[in-house]
Design a protein around this motif. Sequence first.
Motif, short mmCIF file in Angstrom:
data_model
loop_
_atom_site.label_atom_id
_atom_site.label_comp_id
_atom_site.label_asym_id
_atom_site.label_seq_id
_atom_site.Cartn_x
_atom_site.Cartn_y
_atom_site.Cartn_z
N MET A 13 -6.91 -7.18 -1.22
CA MET A 13 -6.35 -5.88 -0.96
C MET A 13 -5.44 -5.97 0.25
O MET A 13 -5.89 -6.33 1.33
CB MET A 13 -7.47 -4.87 -0.66
N THR A 14 -4.20 -5.65 0.04
CA THR A 14 -3.26 -5.64 1.17
C THR A 14 -2.60 -4.27 1.23
O THR A 14 -2.86 -3.42 0.37
CB THR A 14 -2.15 -6.70 0.98
N ARG A 15 -1.74 -4.08 2.24
CA ARG A 15 -1.00 -2.82 2.31
C ARG A 15 0.35 -3.10 2.95
O ARG A 15 0.48 -4.00 3.77
CB ARG A 15 -1.77 -1.75 3.10
N PHE A 16 1.33 -2.34 2.51
CA PHE A 16 2.64 -2.38 3.18
C PHE A 16 2.77 -1.05 3.93
O PHE A 16 2.79 0.00 3.30
CB PHE A 16 3.75 -2.56 2.15
N PRO A 17 2.80 -1.11 5.27
CA PRO A 17 2.68 0.13 6.04
C PRO A 17 3.94 0.58 6.80
O PRO A 17 3.94 0.59 8.03
CB PRO A 17 1.59 -0.25 7.05
N PRO A 18 5.01 0.94 6.11
CA PRO A 18 6.18 1.38 6.88
C PRO A 18 5.97 2.74 7.55
O PRO A 18 5.32 3.62 6.97
CB PRO A 18 7.27 1.50 5.81
N GLY A 53 -4.24 -11.89 -7.56
CA GLY A 53 -4.84 -10.94 -8.50
C GLY A 53 -5.42 -9.72 -7.81
O GLY A 53 -6.37 -9.11 -8.29
N GLY A 54 -4.85 -9.36 -6.66
CA GLY A 54 -5.37 -8.20 -5.93
C GLY A 54 -4.46 -6.99 -6.08
O GLY A 54 -3.68 -6.90 -7.01
N LYS A 55 -4.60 -6.08 -5.14
CA LYS A 55 -3.80 -4.86 -5.17
C LYS A 55 -3.15 -4.64 -3.81
O LYS A 55 -3.69 -5.05 -2.79
CB LYS A 55 -4.70 -3.65 -5.45
N CYS A 56 -2.02 -3.95 -3.85
CA CYS A 56 -1.34 -3.63 -2.59
C CYS A 56 -1.07 -2.13 -2.51
O CYS A 56 -0.51 -1.54 -3.42
CB CYS A 56 -0.04 -4.41 -2.48
N MET A 66 13.77 -3.24 -4.73
CA MET A 66 13.51 -4.63 -4.35
C MET A 66 12.62 -5.33 -5.39
O MET A 66 12.43 -6.54 -5.33
CB MET A 66 12.80 -4.70 -2.99
N GLY A 67 12.08 -4.56 -6.31
CA GLY A 67 11.27 -5.17 -7.37
C GLY A 67 9.79 -5.22 -7.07
O GLY A 67 9.05 -5.93 -7.74
N PHE A 68 9.36 -4.47 -6.05
CA PHE A 68 7.93 -4.45 -5.73
C PHE A 68 7.33 -3.14 -6.22
O PHE A 68 8.03 -2.14 -6.36
CB PHE A 68 7.71 -4.58 -4.22
N ASP A 69 6.04 -3.18 -6.47
CA ASP A 69 5.37 -1.95 -6.88
C ASP A 69 4.00 -1.88 -6.23
O ASP A 69 3.35 -2.90 -6.03
CB ASP A 69 5.25 -1.89 -8.41
N TRP A 70 3.61 -0.69 -5.89
CA TRP A 70 2.33 -0.48 -5.22
C TRP A 70 1.28 -0.07 -6.23
O TRP A 70 1.57 0.41 -7.31
CB TRP A 70 2.48 0.58 -4.13
N TRP A 71 0.03 -0.26 -5.80
CA TRP A 71 -1.08 0.18 -6.63
C TRP A 71 -1.25 1.68 -6.46
O TRP A 71 -1.24 2.44 -7.41
CB TRP A 71 -2.34 -0.59 -6.21
#
Length: 454
Positions: free
Chosen positions: A1-6, A31-34, A61-66
């Motif tokens: 489990m990660t996060r992108f925190p802007p 195989g996790g989630k962001c 940018m081609g990224f997607d969040w959970w």
Amino acid sequence: MTRFPPEPNGWIHIGHAKAMFLDFGLSEMKGGKCYMRFDDTNPAKEKDEFIEGIKKDVHWMGFDWWKITHTSDYFDTLYQFAIRLIKEGLAYVCHQTKQEISEGREKHTPSPWRDRPVEESLREFELMKCGYYAPSEATLRLKMDITSPNPNMYDQVAYRIIYNTHPRTHDQWCIYPTYDYSHCVIDSIKHITHSLCTLEFENRRESYYWVLDALKIYKPVVWEFSRLNLTHTVMSKRRLQALVFGHLVDGWDDPRMPTVAGLRRRGFTASAIRNFVKGLGFTRNVTTMIPYHRLEFIQSQELDETASRAFCVLDPIKITISNFSEADGADITTAFLFPKAQDKGIRKMNLTKVIYIDRDDFREIPDTKFQRLTKTNPVGLKYANIKIKVTQVIKKDDVVVELVCEKINDDTPVKFIHWVSEDSPVVEVRLYEHLFKSEDPMSVEGDWRDDLNE
Ligand code: ATP
Ligand code: MG
């Protein structure tokens, strides 16, 4: 489990692309989630407009969040945790000014309010929450370690008073948790396994874990990596804000800006930006400046395979081919869309009596290295299979405006140059240079803004 925190206080830039590559990329690889997390704890600076802009750019940018979370979704939890810390004698309401706090930090002296009774802090915190105090009159501080050599352990501020309307919670609160207090708590309650951040947060690790230990809640792994810095630009959002709000650029998506939106308008593709950040590697090396041309190189490598070629003349000189015959005109020539992959298609080019070449491809007084068109040196017209030589140079006010040329037939080897026919469409071309004159605008003397490339 990660996060992108802007923090939604501006648009994301290519440095964020590096963080995204790691946050989204690593969880995908494992195989996790962001999570996409908006750290919206400062209503004085943050706007909904930025949240929408960031979402759009992350997708582009081609990224997607959970899932998306906002720190403001957890204001109640954060508040309850703060009450718990006060009750356990680990937080207190302080009335020192900003300046007094920083003086105390330097001298390692405690706040006079540090040891006030728990009941008193609980009551004062309630008063803060009710709007009794002006912003500078009270803060909630954590009872950390004022003797620590780490300045982040000097009784950090956990709550401050801000009277701006919050984009999501509106006027429900006038006390807001700080980044330092909330970031670790949200990481913990969202079960982030790996909290990835840039190296400047390294010395905040100690305070990050202090808060989680004090609350006795789950502790994620924290990993730091080096920030991306590019030459000829600035990357900190505070400086990008200064450029936008000072009207020194035409907005966040000005094509000279290092923002994702600016790069997009400049013509960069998401895949090239991703390949660029991927190629940087993720190390803890002391931040170096990455040359801007490295980004351009990766983009042109990609365009070499994806963008079909066309001829374009930016600064034209007119050429009249005096002995041009109708028969030559009928001779429509073929050019390859991809010179390196000729099976990928062709385009037709129409040779006319009047053509245009780039001013750069002609020299009236050439140096010895110049091999293109001169008064004595003929050239070939690329794809058209003819050679021309100059017979007359026509000038106006000392500037060459037209060359009269003659088609020749001999075997002298020549250089081939590009050209466009008289019936070519007129196009608008936007040329961009670097935003700043120096490689590192921050290292020049005086104000960094003076280094802007007007
Ligand atoms: P800035 O200094 O530009 O305001 P920031 O860290 O305040 O940056 P945030 O929006 O809070 O910006 O950052 C979101 C995430 O992006 C964080 O994990 C941060 O570490 C990362 N990040 C920000 N700038 C860079 C950069 N230049 N290189 C790599 N990662 C970055
Ligand atoms: Mg930040």
